[in-house]
Write an enzyme that holds these catalytic residues in place. Sequence first.
Site, PDB file in Angstrom:
ATOM      1  N   LYS A   1       0.861  -1.180   0.000  1.00 53.11           N
ATOM      2  CA  LYS A   1       0.000   0.000   0.000  1.00 53.11           C
ATOM      3  C   LYS A   1       0.901   1.235   0.000  1.00 53.11           C
ATOM      4  O   LYS A   1       1.933   1.244   0.684  1.00 53.11           O
ATOM      5  CB  LYS A   1      -0.890  -0.048   1.247  1.00 53.11           C
ATOM      6  CG  LYS A   1      -1.900   1.092   1.356  1.00 53.11           C
ATOM      7  CD  LYS A   1      -2.824   0.894   2.579  1.00 53.11           C
ATOM      8  CE  LYS A   1      -3.875   1.984   2.701  1.00 53.11           C
ATOM      9  NZ  LYS A   1      -4.774   1.792   3.858  1.00 53.11           N
TER      10      LYS A   1
ATOM     11  N   SER B   1      -9.756   1.929   2.953  1.00 48.70           N
ATOM     12  CA  SER B   1      -8.879   2.666   2.074  1.00 48.70           C
ATOM     13  C   SER B   1      -7.869   1.798   1.327  1.00 48.70           C
ATOM     14  O   SER B   1      -7.277   2.262   0.355  1.00 48.70           O
ATOM     15  CB  SER B   1      -8.099   3.711   2.887  1.00 48.70           C
ATOM     16  OG  SER B   1      -7.268   3.078   3.852  1.00 48.70           O
TER      17      SER B   1
ATOM     18  N   SER C   1     -10.002  -0.490   7.146  1.00 46.87           N
ATOM     19  CA  SER C   1      -9.422  -0.390   5.802  1.00 46.87           C
ATOM     20  C   SER C   1      -8.707  -1.620   5.269  1.00 46.87           C
ATOM     21  O   SER C   1      -8.335  -1.635   4.094  1.00 46.87           O
ATOM     22  CB  SER C   1      -8.464   0.794   5.738  1.00 46.87           C
ATOM     23  OG  SER C   1      -9.205   1.977   5.567  1.00 46.87           O
TER      24      SER C   1
HETATM   25  N1  GLN Z   1     -13.197   4.306   6.319  1.00 39.69           N
HETATM   26  C1  GLN Z   1     -12.626   4.721   7.558  1.00 39.69           C
HETATM   27  C2  GLN Z   1     -12.185   6.150   7.466  1.00 39.69           C
HETATM   28  O1  GLN Z   1     -12.366   6.745   6.436  1.00 39.69           O
HETATM   29  C3  GLN Z   1     -11.475   3.828   7.943  1.00 39.69           C
HETATM   30  C4  GLN Z   1     -10.256   4.107   7.159  1.00 39.69           C
HETATM   31  C5  GLN Z   1      -9.094   3.261   7.553  1.00 39.69           C
HETATM   32  O2  GLN Z   1      -9.238   2.231   8.201  1.00 39.69           O
HETATM   33  N2  GLN Z   1      -7.922   3.742   7.190  1.00 39.69           N
HETATM   34  O3  GLN Z   1     -11.665   6.702   8.405  1.00 39.69           O
END
Ligand code: GLN
Length: 485
Positions: free
Chosen positions: A76, A151, A175
């Site tokens: 990532k 994400s 995410s």
């Molecule tokens: N969707 C969640 C957010 O936007 C979690 C994102 C994540 O785990 N990095 O904060």
Amino acid sequence: MIDSSLKQLSAALAGKQVSAAELATVFLERIERLNPTINAFVTIDRDRTLAQARAADERRAQGERAPLLGVPLAHKDIFCTEGWLTTCGSKMLANFVSPYDAHVVSRFKAAGAVMLGKLNMDEFAMGSSNETSHFGPVKNPWDLDRVPGGSSGGSAASVAARLTPAATGTDTGGSIRQPAALCGLTGLKPTYGVCSRFGMIAFASSLDQAGPMTRSAEDSALMLNAMAGYDERDSTSLQRPPEDYGRDLDKPLAGLRIGLPREFFGSGMDDDVRAAVEAALNEYRKLGATTVEVGLPNSGLSVPAYYVIAPAEASSNLSRFDGVRYGHRAAEYGDLVEMYCKSRAEGFGAEVKRRILIGTYVLSHGYYDAYYLKAQKIRRLIATDFQRAFEQCDVIMGPTAPSVAFRFGEKSADPVQMYLSDIYTIAVNLAGLPGMSIPCGFGAHGMPVGLQVIGPWFGEAKMLNVAHQYQQGTDWHARMPEGVK
Ligand code: GLN
């Protein structure tokens, strides 16, 4: 080859059926052919990848035998990688070449893994659909009109489309697990502190945790063995004896007690998701497990508490991007303050700005007690709920996400709708617990459904055992999207 597990690839490399250079070439060619459609990779560098592969072949020729030696994988783009662009999905870092490796990346390098490239993601890991990336959305390989989740959407899509055998992801509120569910993968978020956050661009430091995204639990165990471990450069890294996370994979599940939180099985979950999750629970009963209803009475407060704590931490973490030392700097400005303002206004996208504003607000004098302190108290209550639930069960199960992958644009206009994608995953981060998502069938539009498995603190080996036994008797995790063959 593209459908082989990490274990099979490792054996093929050990048996000299294939070299690391040949293997990297197979995946690089697939990436070159399919990535223009899927947009999972934001950076590839054929020459550097092949140089790493040849170095792995050389190490093998010298007698080295590590399990991941010569195995290709991708990171990532939140992980700093020395000499490679590390963008975090943002215009702010679109030109940033990291001078060092993240701890997790250096662990994989030491293990001899070969990096195929860097993976697309929501900007600064804020999002659940990959639509906030500066580099454009990633497509779900199961249906190119649908989101891969976020994400870690690039990680999920790349593994699902067999552009890489495995990938790393990070999980602050879901995410790893949510994109794993939406793309039909196995994704694991470890207990907070198991993987060092050094060199992992910070979003919400008390929640961020790295983990593997793979096709099977067996592969996740191999990845986690390489990623986990104490690092003195991260003050929240835990000092524990090294573990073989795959040690319990083959244990039978007879007598396993599965806790089913009543709060997870009420309304809010789509019918197709519910059907697949119920079917998976029946599978577990056949394997000798029993189920017991448990309560997580404060879990309904997890999304609101998260959207105070995570933006608060983000507003502080993202203050370092000021256009001075690295990253985007506005082309024209009058004085220093204008340089900061213009650089940040131009460099950050709308969702990141929204979080910075919320975070600054909840931390400000006069609101700190009402929001931030309150959210921290709720966080403790949520952790205590889990602690009580684990007195009655060995693992907790439920859905990973309330629906299958949605269409592009379906939720991006309404941030709260988007935030609710993580309604089942966020409590796990707030409590610092380990959680997994494993494929458990297909729902509406033929899209994958994920089963969430939550373990007690340091229950990674147990969760992997529970996931692996299910994957021995089902083949959901082995299905491949038709469109990317
Ligand atoms: N969707 C969640 C957010 O936007 C979690 C994102 C994540 O785990 N990095 O904060």
